[in-house]
Structures are given as structure tokens and as C-alpha cells.
Design a protein around this motif. Structure first.
Motif, mmCIF file in Angstrom:
data_model
loop_
_atom_site.group_PDB
_atom_site.id
_atom_site.type_symbol
_atom_site.label_atom_id
_atom_site.label_comp_id
_atom_site.label_asym_id
_atom_site.label_seq_id
_atom_site.Cartn_x
_atom_site.Cartn_y
_atom_site.Cartn_z
ATOM 1 N N GLY A 62 1.098 -0.957 0.386
ATOM 2 C CA GLY A 62 -0.122 0.182 0.493
ATOM 3 C C GLY A 62 0.719 1.254 -0.115
ATOM 4 N N ARG A 63 0.294 2.029 -0.272
ATOM 5 C CA ARG A 63 0.746 3.490 -0.079
ATOM 6 C C ARG A 63 0.716 4.334 1.404
ATOM 7 N NH1 ARG A 63 -1.106 7.171 -4.789
ATOM 8 N NH2 ARG A 63 1.711 7.872 -4.615
ATOM 9 N N ALA A 64 1.392 4.838 1.834
ATOM 10 C CA ALA A 64 0.997 5.733 2.798
ATOM 11 C C ALA A 64 2.083 6.706 3.769
ATOM 12 C CB ALA A 64 1.087 4.633 4.710
ATOM 13 N N ILE A 65 1.892 7.775 3.854
ATOM 14 C CA ILE A 65 3.317 8.773 4.781
ATOM 15 C C ILE A 65 2.767 8.928 6.307
ATOM 16 C CG2 ILE A 65 3.940 9.776 2.678
ATOM 17 C CD1 ILE A 65 2.546 11.914 3.219
ATOM 18 N N ALA A 66 3.708 9.513 7.139
ATOM 19 C CA ALA A 66 3.205 9.662 8.219
ATOM 20 C C ALA A 66 3.407 10.971 8.250
ATOM 21 C CB ALA A 66 4.182 8.615 9.660
ATOM 22 N N CYS A 67 2.148 11.429 9.966
ATOM 23 C CA CYS A 67 2.083 12.832 9.700
ATOM 24 C C CYS A 67 1.872 13.001 11.252
ATOM 25 C CB CYS A 67 1.300 13.520 9.026
ATOM 26 S SG CYS A 67 1.199 15.383 9.370
ATOM 27 N N PRO A 68 3.069 12.923 12.005
ATOM 28 C CA PRO A 68 2.773 13.241 13.605
ATOM 29 C C PRO A 68 3.095 13.891 14.091
ATOM 30 C CG PRO A 68 5.560 12.645 13.318
ATOM 31 C CD PRO A 68 4.545 12.445 11.573
ATOM 32 N N LEU A 69 1.302 14.481 14.920
ATOM 33 C CA LEU A 69 1.801 16.122 15.703
ATOM 34 C C LEU A 69 0.446 15.516 16.859
ATOM 35 C CD1 LEU A 69 -0.983 16.776 13.745
ATOM 36 C CD2 LEU A 69 0.081 17.062 11.954
ATOM 37 N N ALA A 70 -0.367 16.062 17.101
ATOM 38 C CA ALA A 70 -1.003 16.846 18.121
ATOM 39 C C ALA A 70 -2.229 17.504 17.385
ATOM 40 C CB ALA A 70 -0.522 17.118 19.731
ATOM 41 N N VAL A 71 -2.828 16.550 17.726
ATOM 42 C CA VAL A 71 -4.178 17.169 16.808
ATOM 43 C C VAL A 71 -4.807 18.476 17.743
ATOM 44 C CG1 VAL A 71 -5.127 15.033 15.893
ATOM 45 C CG2 VAL A 71 -6.284 15.542 17.704
ATOM 46 N N GLU A 72 -4.618 18.320 19.005
ATOM 47 C CA GLU A 72 -5.465 20.071 19.395
ATOM 48 C C GLU A 72 -4.268 21.189 19.269
ATOM 49 O OE1 GLU A 72 -2.807 18.114 22.756
ATOM 50 O OE2 GLU A 72 -3.866 17.378 20.670
ATOM 51 N N ALA A 73 -3.228 20.361 18.089
ATOM 52 C CA ALA A 73 -2.494 22.119 17.948
ATOM 53 C C ALA A 73 -2.843 23.289 16.043
ATOM 54 C CB ALA A 73 -0.816 21.665 16.989
ATOM 55 N N ASP A 74 -2.946 24.763 16.632
ATOM 56 C CA ASP A 74 -3.598 25.235 16.070
ATOM 57 C C ASP A 74 -3.615 25.156 14.210
ATOM 58 O OD1 ASP A 74 -4.491 26.505 18.068
ATOM 59 O OD2 ASP A 74 -3.582 28.079 18.374
ATOM 60 N N ASP A 75 -2.210 24.312 14.114
ATOM 61 C CA ASP A 75 -2.194 24.156 13.052
ATOM 62 C C ASP A 75 -2.028 22.689 12.075
ATOM 63 O OD1 ASP A 75 0.381 23.112 14.297
ATOM 64 O OD2 ASP A 75 1.974 23.724 13.195
ATOM 65 N N ALA A 76 -2.513 21.446 13.431
ATOM 66 C CA ALA A 76 -2.531 20.496 13.235
ATOM 67 C C ALA A 76 -3.748 20.162 11.770
ATOM 68 C CB ALA A 76 -3.463 20.021 14.621
ATOM 69 N N GLY A 77 -4.349 21.081 10.929
ATOM 70 C CA GLY A 77 -4.980 20.633 9.984
ATOM 71 C C GLY A 77 -4.603 21.271 8.667
ATOM 72 N N ASP A 78 -4.215 22.218 9.370
ATOM 73 C CA ASP A 78 -2.681 22.824 7.604
ATOM 74 C C ASP A 78 -1.876 22.023 7.378
ATOM 75 O OD1 ASP A 78 -3.958 25.411 7.679
ATOM 76 O OD2 ASP A 78 -3.932 25.952 9.393
ATOM 77 N N ARG A 79 -1.525 21.019 8.580
ATOM 78 C CA ARG A 79 -0.092 20.093 8.387
ATOM 79 C C ARG A 79 -0.458 18.954 7.823
ATOM 80 N NH1 ARG A 79 2.469 20.626 14.281
ATOM 81 N NH2 ARG A 79 3.891 18.660 12.980
ATOM 82 N N LEU A 80 -1.341 18.413 8.322
ATOM 83 C CA LEU A 80 -1.585 17.362 7.733
ATOM 84 C C LEU A 80 -2.905 18.027 6.166
ATOM 85 C CD1 LEU A 80 -4.172 15.979 10.677
ATOM 86 C CD2 LEU A 80 -2.219 14.587 9.595
ATOM 87 N N LEU A 81 -2.714 17.882 6.054
ATOM 88 C CA LEU A 81 -4.032 18.678 4.660
ATOM 89 C C LEU A 81 -2.336 18.622 3.864
ATOM 90 C CD1 LEU A 81 -5.415 19.558 2.151
ATOM 91 C CD2 LEU A 81 -5.280 22.134 3.409
ATOM 92 N N GLN A 82 -1.702 20.039 4.293
ATOM 93 C CA GLN A 82 -0.047 20.095 2.917
ATOM 94 C C GLN A 82 0.725 18.536 3.509
ATOM 95 O OE1 GLN A 82 0.465 23.556 2.077
ATOM 96 N NE2 GLN A 82 1.924 21.619 0.407
#
Length: 304
Positions: A62-82
Motif C-alpha cells: 500500500g501507500r502511506a506517509i506519516a504525519c505525527p502531530l498533536a491534533v489540538e495544535a492550532d496548525d494541525a489541520g493545515d499540516r495534515l492537509l499539506q
């Protein structure tokens, strides 16, 4: 495989290091989706568990990449989207799975403790969802899943903050569904029953054996499919069972002389007030208000 393929779709899964999130990530990848795997960073600074999940997925082809971060961080969504855009060029779905447990009766909790649960369960979901939802609106398509709980639907003794945060997420999912429908974005909520690190101390070994997270994962993959038309629903799933959960209103009663209404009249009418015979399912809060004003329930005379 006979199951619906997710080939070409890119899905973000939060809290995917173990338990339900891990099962979701593996199932999505097995059906062809490219997965952005999110877990919390390790306090030690070592590799996050997201990396091992990615290794499992890629080892299986399969295909996957890791993006470890705390979801409550203000920029969490921006970083996951990017991460999704940089890694795979697009984003099609978001599975909000990350959450924090709680086990303490309300009168023993501090305001700070209650806020900490909301910070992860509710605001962590909002932080992740908002930029991804905006992007999905612009592209005209997307699927968002928000994890709620039976505690959010009905409350659980000793879980006031958890129950109320999970109830708030149902409202969030409903609003996204209502506002996103015209732009091709669907949002649903899921209350899963599964044996995880959060639930294992509450169930027997026999019951736990019937509740592997893998039995919930196909429901998530189904909701992430572009062909799935559900929007604004709350599903309960586990042990090979799936059912719908809704908030309904009974017909109630109307009093002919509300200006004379006394508490004794309400005592007398308690049966029909609580009756759900002839219930309705309002599509949104505005419709509920309109129906409340204009429906004609059985009328009682205020006699006090």
C-alpha cells in the motif's frame, strides 16, 4: 477483491497508531487508498508510532506517509492537509479518530480537567477538520468522518467531559453535513464499539473477543467512498453490527390557555409530554423550531 475499491483516494486518519485508528488505516490502504497516518509525537523525541503503521502498509503493497502531530495544535489541520497534498497530490477524506478518555465523576473534576478533555476530543477535531473542510469545499468533493460515542449519544456515569465533548461532535458533524452538501462534502459521525486501550478495562475478555476494531473498519472505508451517499448521519458499529442513531421529537401536547398554565397542569400531562408515539425526525434545528410553532399536537385545557 469483491469489496468496493478506494483506489486513487487519499484519506487522512488521526489517532492511527493503534486500536481503531490503526484498523481504519490498514483497511483503507488494503482497499487501495493512500493514507496519511497521524499519531501523537513521542515525548522521548523518537520515531512516532505513525512510522511503524506506514511500514505495515507499505510492506503489504500500500501507500502511506506519516504525519505525527498533536491534533489540538492550532496548525494541525493545515499540516495534515499539506502532508496529503505534498505526498499524494490531493485529499478525498478525513477520519477524525484521535481522542482522550476520562473516568471520573463530575463533582470530583476541576474545570481545567474538563477543558483538557474538550481540548483533544472537540477542539482537536475542529482544528484538524476546518482547513481540510475548506479545501474540500473548494474542490467540490470530500468525505469527513467524526468519531462520537454512545457516551455522547446517551451519557455515561463518570464520563461527564467525555460524554459532553462527544455530544458536541455530533452537532459539528450535522452542521458540516448541512453546510457542505451543496459543495459535495459529506460528513457523518460514528460511534464505534471495539476493544481498545481505552475500553479494555471496562469489558470482560469474552465480550472483548467479540469486539475487534477490524469489525468497525469496513464501515469507515464505506463512509470514505465517493459512492457512499450518507450525509449527516450517526452510525453505531461494532461486532459486525451497524445501526442508525437519531434524535427524535414526540408530538407533545398544547395547552389551550398557556397564560393560565400551572405546574400542576404539567404534572397531569406528564404521560403525553413524554410520549414518543408519532415521533418526528427534524432535518435541522430550524425545521424543529418551525414544526414546534406550527404543528397541532393533542390539546389540553389548563385548569389550574
Amino acid at each position: 477483491m469483491g469489496d468496493r475499491s478506494l483506489e486513487g483516494r487519499v484519506i487522512v486518519v488521526t489517532g492511527a497508531g493503534r486500536g481503531l485508528g490503526l484498523a481504519y488505516a490498514l483497511d483503507l490502504a488494503a482497499r487501495g487508498a493512500s493514507v496519511v497516518v497521524n499519531t501523537r509525537p513521542r515525548a522521548s523525541g523518537g520515531p512516532a508510532s505513525a512510522e511503524s503503521v506506514v511500514d505495515q502498509i507499505t510492506a503489504a503493497g500500500g501507500r502511506a506517509i506519516a504525519c505525527p502531530l498533536a491534533v489540538e495544535a492550532d496548525d494541525a489541520g493545515d499540516r495534515l492537509l499539506q502532508a496529503a497534498l505534498d505526498g499524494f497530490g490531493r485529499i478525498d477524506g478525513l477520519v477524525n479518530n484521535a481522542g482522550a478518555p476520562e473516568a471520573r465523576t463530575l463533582h470530583k473534576q476541576t474545570l481545567s480537567e474538563i477543558r483538557s478533555v474538550f481540548e483533544i476530543n472537540y477542539f482537536g477535531t475542529v482544528s484538524v477538520t476546518l482547513p481540510i473542510y475548506r479545501h474540500m469545499r473548494e474542490q467540490g468533493a470530500g468525505r469527513i468522518l467524526i468519531t462520537t460515542s454512545a457516551a455522547g449519544l446517551y451519557g455515561v456515569h463518570g464520563m461527564a467531559a467525555y460524554s459532553s465533548s462527544k455530544a458536541a461532535l455530533i452537532g459539528l458533524a450535522r452542521v458540516i453535513a448541512l453546510e457542505g452538501a451543496s459543495r459535495g462534502v459529506h460528513a457523518n459521525a460514528l460511534a464505534p464499539y471495539a476493544l481498545t486501550g481505552m475500553t479494555e478495562k471496562y469489558v470482560s475478555a469474552e465480550i472483548g473477543a467479540a469486539l475487534p476494531p477490524e469489525h468497525v473498519a469496513p464501515v469507515v472505508s464505506w463512509l470514505m467512498s465517493e459512492a457512499c451517499t450518507l450525509n449527516g448521519e450517526t452510525l453505531v458499529a461494532g461486532a459486525g453490527k451497524v445501526r442508525r442513531a437519531v434524535r427524535i421529537e414526540g408530538p407533545g401536547v398544547a395547552f389551550d390557555r398557556p397564560e393560565d398554565l400551572a405546574v400542576e397542569d404539567l404534572d397531569r400531562a406528564i404521560g403525553p409530554i413524554l410520549s414518543l408515539d408519532g415521533w418526528t425526525l427534524p432535518p435541522d434545528g430550524t425545521s424543529s423550531f418551525d414544526a414546534f410553532l406550527h404543528d397541532n399536537p393533542p390539546r389540553l385545557v389548563a385548569v389550574s
